[in-house]
Design an enzyme around this catalytic site. Structure first.
Site, mmCIF file in Angstrom:
data_model
loop_
_atom_site.group_PDB
_atom_site.id
_atom_site.type_symbol
_atom_site.label_atom_id
_atom_site.label_comp_id
_atom_site.label_asym_id
_atom_site.label_seq_id
_atom_site.Cartn_x
_atom_site.Cartn_y
_atom_site.Cartn_z
ATOM 1 N N GLY A 1 -1.709 -0.397 11.670
ATOM 2 C CA GLY A 1 -3.053 0.142 11.849
ATOM 3 C C GLY A 1 -3.778 0.478 10.576
ATOM 4 O O GLY A 1 -3.886 -0.350 9.669
ATOM 5 N N HIS B 1 1.409 5.313 1.627
ATOM 6 C CA HIS B 1 1.083 6.371 2.576
ATOM 7 C C HIS B 1 1.682 7.677 2.071
ATOM 8 O O HIS B 1 2.806 7.683 1.541
ATOM 9 C CB HIS B 1 1.659 6.076 3.960
ATOM 10 C CG HIS B 1 1.176 4.791 4.555
ATOM 11 N ND1 HIS B 1 -0.152 4.428 4.579
ATOM 12 C CD2 HIS B 1 1.856 3.788 5.173
ATOM 13 C CE1 HIS B 1 -0.266 3.250 5.171
ATOM 14 N NE2 HIS B 1 0.930 2.840 5.540
ATOM 15 N N CYS C 1 -2.979 -3.127 -2.216
ATOM 16 C CA CYS C 1 -3.388 -4.251 -1.357
ATOM 17 C C CYS C 1 -3.564 -5.546 -2.139
ATOM 18 O O CYS C 1 -4.246 -6.470 -1.698
ATOM 19 C CB CYS C 1 -4.654 -3.908 -0.583
ATOM 20 S SG CYS C 1 -4.477 -2.451 0.468
ATOM 21 N N THR D 1 0.845 -1.186 0.000
ATOM 22 C CA THR D 1 0.000 0.000 0.000
ATOM 23 C C THR D 1 0.881 1.237 0.000
ATOM 24 O O THR D 1 2.113 1.136 0.038
ATOM 25 C CB THR D 1 -0.984 0.019 1.186
ATOM 26 O OG1 THR D 1 -1.990 1.016 0.945
ATOM 27 C CG2 THR D 1 -0.280 0.313 2.493
ATOM 28 N N ALA E 1 -7.253 1.620 4.072
ATOM 29 C CA ALA E 1 -6.507 0.368 4.139
ATOM 30 C C ALA E 1 -6.250 0.014 5.607
ATOM 31 O O ALA E 1 -6.028 0.904 6.440
ATOM 32 C CB ALA E 1 -5.188 0.494 3.398
ATOM 33 N N ALA F 1 -4.990 3.456 7.352
ATOM 34 C CA ALA F 1 -4.650 4.626 6.539
ATOM 35 C C ALA F 1 -5.921 5.072 5.833
ATOM 36 O O ALA F 1 -6.394 4.417 4.898
ATOM 37 C CB ALA F 1 -3.562 4.286 5.534
#
Length: 264
Positions: A169, A97, A187, A95, A156, A171
């Site tokens: 955790g 960020h 993902c 993924t 996500a 996002a």
């Protein structure tokens, strides 16, 4: 902007630490430090049941424990785009960020909540679904982990648990640049897209706009009061980072300053 969370007088309490912009590696080491601290304290005395770290990252791609398709050559390709790249021990596949994305790392002792990672993921999904609902966006679960608006992922989720203490955790896409996702299969799901709250509402939102609704929803779903992380613990974290050469004077001041969250 002051953001307040009203205490509901639950029997559990969770710290909140909003750290602003932070590089992924630094945030990861903070998670590890707090998880170890939580584990050590569990054997000594009753303490707070965890900490939520709220952060915004500079561009970074991360993979989970399933890394198929992302070789060293792929890692180099993604780095040439101007992003960092890290392989992690969280669940899930690759993924992204970046700026405009609300990233939240709950370090919780699930023995104080429910000793089930499946329960935990479902609660995170429900937390985000309720946040979206508060803005008038209808989001839902699917057979794929995360939160979705139709066939587009808006949040996500990738977590790790060790002796029921969680790291990594969620996002949640607020107003981030979605073009970064075009360079990967987000993902690992090739036939679905990504979206943001701003895109769904057709108006700009900021991370600050969403923090308060998120904390309220988290407090409700996990039945916990929210308290500011103490200066003493923040100082301990900074000292640890300095020993590992993972901080600078700017980052140190950033982590120790009083942020604009007001919990009461």
């Amino acid at each position: 902007m002051k953001i307040s969370v009203v205490s509901q007088n639950f029997h559990r309490s969770v710290n909140v630490w909003s750290v602003g912009f932070l590089k992924y590696q630094t945030a990861y080491h903070i998670q590890q430090y707090l998880a170890n601290l939580q584990s050590q304290r569990l054997n000594k005395e009753k303490t707070l049941d965890g900490t939520i770290i709220i952060v915004e990252h500079s561009p970074v791609y991360t993979t989970g424990i399933r890394t198929q398709g992302y070789s060293e050559s792929e890692e180099r390709r993604l780095k040439t785009l101007g992003a960092e790249f890290y392989r992690t021990n969280r669940g899930g596949l690759i993924t992204f960020h970046g700026p405009g994305q609300l990233v939240v790392y709950p370090i919780l002792d699930l023995k104080s909540f429910n000793k089930s990672m499946k329960w935990y993921i479902c609660k995170l999904e429900k937390t985000v679904i309720e946040v979206c609902k508060s803005f008038g966006v209808e989001a839902e679960r699917s057979s794929d982990t995360g939160v979705w608006v139709k066939d587009n992922k808006i949040c996500a989720i990738g977590v790790h648990g060790s002796r029921y203490i969680t790291t990594h955790g969620i996002a949640l896409n607020i107003n981030n640049d979605l073009s970064w996702f075009s360079h990967i299969v987000p993902c690992g799901i090739p036939d679905k897209g990504v979206t943001t709250l701003s895109q769904e509402l057709r108006k700009p939102l900021t991370i600050t706009d969403v923090i308060y609704p998120f904390l309220q929803s988290f407090s409700h779903e996990f039945e916990c009061d929210m308290k500011m992380l103490s200066h003493e613990v923040r100082k301990d974290v900074v000292n640890h980072l300095k020993k590992e050469n993972l901080t600078s004077d700017i980052t140190e001041a950033q982590l120790l300053r009083n942020n604009d969250l007001k919990l009461k």
